[in-house]
Write a protein that holds these residues in place. Structure first.
Motif, short mmCIF file in Angstrom:
data_model
loop_
_atom_site.label_atom_id
_atom_site.label_comp_id
_atom_site.label_asym_id
_atom_site.label_seq_id
_atom_site.Cartn_x
_atom_site.Cartn_y
_atom_site.Cartn_z
N ASN A 83 0.83 -1.29 -0.11
CA ASN A 83 -0.09 -0.03 -0.18
C ASN A 83 1.08 1.09 0.01
O ASN A 83 0.54 1.99 -0.84
N VAL A 84 2.01 1.34 0.72
CA VAL A 84 2.64 2.39 1.00
C VAL A 84 3.26 2.67 -0.62
O VAL A 84 3.46 3.66 -0.85
N ARG A 85 3.92 1.54 -1.19
CA ARG A 85 4.54 1.73 -2.44
C ARG A 85 3.42 2.34 -3.51
O ARG A 85 3.66 3.36 -4.42
N ARG A 86 2.09 1.77 -3.54
CA ARG A 86 1.20 2.23 -4.26
C ARG A 86 0.81 3.83 -4.50
O ARG A 86 0.47 4.08 -5.36
N VAL A 87 0.96 4.37 -3.17
CA VAL A 87 0.66 5.75 -3.02
C VAL A 87 1.77 6.68 -3.21
O VAL A 87 1.66 7.97 -3.44
N GLY A 88 3.02 6.17 -3.50
CA GLY A 88 4.15 6.56 -3.90
C GLY A 88 5.06 7.28 -2.66
O GLY A 88 6.07 8.08 -2.97
N MET A 89 4.75 6.62 -1.55
CA MET A 89 5.89 6.96 -0.35
C MET A 89 7.04 5.92 -0.50
O MET A 89 6.82 4.92 -1.11
N GLU A 90 7.98 6.37 0.10
CA GLU A 90 9.51 5.38 0.08
C GLU A 90 9.03 4.51 1.20
O GLU A 90 8.52 4.81 2.11
N ILE A 91 9.49 3.07 0.82
CA ILE A 91 9.42 2.03 1.71
C ILE A 91 10.71 2.01 2.61
O ILE A 91 11.91 2.06 2.12
N CYS A 92 10.34 1.94 4.02
CA CYS A 92 11.47 1.52 5.04
C CYS A 92 11.13 0.37 5.69
O CYS A 92 10.16 0.33 6.13
N SER A 93 11.76 -0.78 5.48
CA SER A 93 11.61 -1.99 6.02
C SER A 93 12.69 -2.68 6.57
O SER A 93 13.67 -3.11 5.67
N GLY A 94 12.87 -3.41 7.70
CA GLY A 94 13.84 -4.25 8.20
C GLY A 94 13.53 -5.06 9.20
O GLY A 94 12.26 -5.72 9.16
N GLY A 95 14.28 -5.17 10.10
CA GLY A 95 14.04 -5.98 11.17
C GLY A 95 15.19 -6.22 12.20
O GLY A 95 15.91 -5.31 12.41
N ILE A 96 15.25 -7.37 12.98
CA ILE A 96 15.75 -7.53 14.17
C ILE A 96 16.67 -9.13 13.94
O ILE A 96 15.91 -9.86 13.50
N ILE A 97 18.10 -8.84 13.99
CA ILE A 97 18.93 -10.09 14.21
C ILE A 97 18.92 -10.66 15.51
O ILE A 97 19.35 -9.86 16.38
N GLY A 98 18.94 -11.85 15.47
CA GLY A 98 19.14 -12.49 16.93
C GLY A 98 18.36 -12.73 17.75
O GLY A 98 18.06 -12.90 19.08
N MET A 99 17.08 -13.29 17.34
CA MET A 99 15.86 -13.43 17.93
C MET A 99 15.61 -14.98 17.96
O MET A 99 14.54 -15.47 18.26
N GLY A 100 16.65 -15.72 17.56
CA GLY A 100 16.58 -17.31 17.60
C GLY A 100 16.48 -17.88 16.26
O GLY A 100 16.59 -19.26 16.04
#
Length: 327
Positions: A193-210
Motif C-alpha cells: 500500500n505504501v508503494r502504491r501511493v508513492g511513499m518510500e518504503i523503509c523495512s527491516g527487522g531484528i537480528i538475533g531472535m533465535g
C-alpha cells in the motif's frame, strides 16, 4: 579471496546486483579470517552504489506502550509484564524533539506509535505534528504507525510524509515464532500500500531472535524482493518481561557478517544501524559496521531503550572520516 567474496565482488560491487539466498548464506558462514576482506568488499560496494555520506536520523514515539500485539521482542506490548507504561506526547513535544534532532545534524525525523494501526484521531494528530514541524524547521519526516490501508497510506502521503517504516522483522518462515497476533503477509500488504501511493518504503527487522542462519539469509532475500529504500538493522536487545528476555546478544563477528550479507543482498539500499548495536557491537563493532556496509544510523535514544548521545555518533563519523548527509 574466498569464492563467495569473489562472487560478491563480481555481482554486488561491479554490477550492483544482489546475491541469491544461497549465496547470502555462504557469506554468513565465512570464517573469522575472512572478516576483514568481507568488510572491505561490502564497504566498496556501499561507496560505489550509495556514495560516502552517512544519513543520520532521530526517532520519537508519539504513543508509547499499551500495544495490543504480541511481538515477542517488544516491551511496548500490553500483553507482557513489562516496565514500559502507556504515554502520549503532544504536538509541542514533537516539534521540540524535531528541532533537537535537526540541530544535531540529522536530516530525518521519524514519528512512531505503538499501535496495530492508526485510528482517525492518531492520523489527525500526526497531520498536525507534520504541519507544525514543517513550519519550524527543514527536515524530512517519516512515520511508523503500524499496518495501513491504502486510504490511510494516501492520507499520510498527502500530509507530506516522505517515507514509511513497517518492518517485516524477520523471515516469513520464522515470523510465527515472533508474532502470533498478525501475520507476515499483513505486514507485506502494508508495504504494498505504501508503494502504491508513492511513499518510500523503509523495512527491516531484528537480528538475533533465535532464527537460524538459513532464515537470516531468507530474510535478506525477501527484503531485497520488496526493494525498500531503507533497511533498519536492529540487533536484539532482550527486554525484561518479554518472551525474548533471556535471549543471548548477537556476537560481534556474527553481527558484522549480517551487515555485509545485507549489503550484498541490496547493494544500492540505505542500510541503517538501529536498536541494539550499542550492546551487540559496541563502539568498535559500530565503526567496523560503518566501514563494512552500513551507510545510515539512528542517533540518540530509541523508543524504549537508551542509545548513544547524538554528539558521540557525530564525533565517531568525523573520526572515521565519513561525511554526514546534508538535506
Amino acid at each position: 579471496m574466498s569464492d563467495i567474496l569473489e562472487t560478491a565482488r563480481t555481482k554486488a560491487l561491479d554490477k550492483g546486483e544482489g546475491l541469491t539466498q544461497e549465496e547470502l548464506l555462504q557469506v554468513l558462514h565465512l570464517p573469522d579470517s575472512d572478516l576483514e576482506e568481507m568488510a572491505d568488499v561490502a564497504h566498496q560496494t556501499r561507496l560505489k552504489w550509495c556514495g560516502p555520506d552517512v544519513e543520520v536520523e532521530g526517532i520519537i514515539s508519539i504513543k508509547t506502550g499499551g500495544c495490543p500485539e504480541d511481538c515477542h521482542f517488544c516491551s511496548q506490548s500490553g500483553l507482557f509484564e513489562s516496565p514500559v507504561r502507556a504515554a502520549r506526547l503532544n504536538i509541542g513535544d514533537l516539534v521540540e524533539a524535531a528541532k533537537r534532532t535537526r540541530k544535531s545534524g540529522a536530516t530525518e525525523f521519524c514519528i512512531v506509535a505503538a499501535v496495530k494501526g492508526p485510528d482517525h484521531a492518531l492520523l489527525e494528530q500526526v497531520g498536525e505534528a507534520v504541519e507544525a514541524i514543517n513550519k519550524e524547521i527543514e527536515i524530512d519526516i517519516s512515520c511508523s504507525l503500524g499496518t495501513l490501508t491504502l486510504e490511510q497510506a494516501q492520507q499520510l502521503k498527502d500530509m507530506g510524509v516522505r517515507r514509511y517504516n513497517h518492518n517485516l522483522e524477520t523471515s516469513r518462515s520464522f515470523f510465527p515464532k515472533v508474532v502470533t497476533t498478525h501475520s507476515w503477509d499483513e505486514r507485506r500488504e502494508t508495504l504494498d500500500n505504501v508503494r502504491r501511493v508513492g511513499m518510500e518504503i523503509c523495512s527491516g527487522g531484528i537480528i538475533g531472535m533465535g532464527e537460524s542462519l538459513e532464515q537470516r539469509a531468507e530474510f535478506a532475500a525477501q527484503l531485497a524482493e520488496i526493494e525498500p529504500c531503507e533497511v533498519p538493522m536492529n540487533f536484539l536487545d532482550p527486554r525484561p518481561g518479554t518472551p525474548f528476555a533471556d535471549r543471548p546478544l548477537v556476537p560481534v563477528g556474527e553481527g558484522l557478517r549480517a551487515v555485509a550479507m545485507f549489503r550484498f543482498a541490496m547493494p544500492k539500499t540505505t542500510l541503517r544501524f538501529a536498536g541494539g548495536r550499542e550492546l551487540s557491537l559496541g563502539d568498535d563493532g559500530t565503526e567496523k559496521g560503518l566501514l563494512g556496509g552500513i551507510n545510515a544510523i539512528i542517533a540518540g535514544n530509541y523508543l524504549t531503550t537508551l542509545g548513544q548521545a547524538i554528539e558521540k555518533d557525530v564525533d565517531m563519523l568525523h573520526r572515521i572520516d565519513l561525511p554526514i548527509k546534508a538535506l
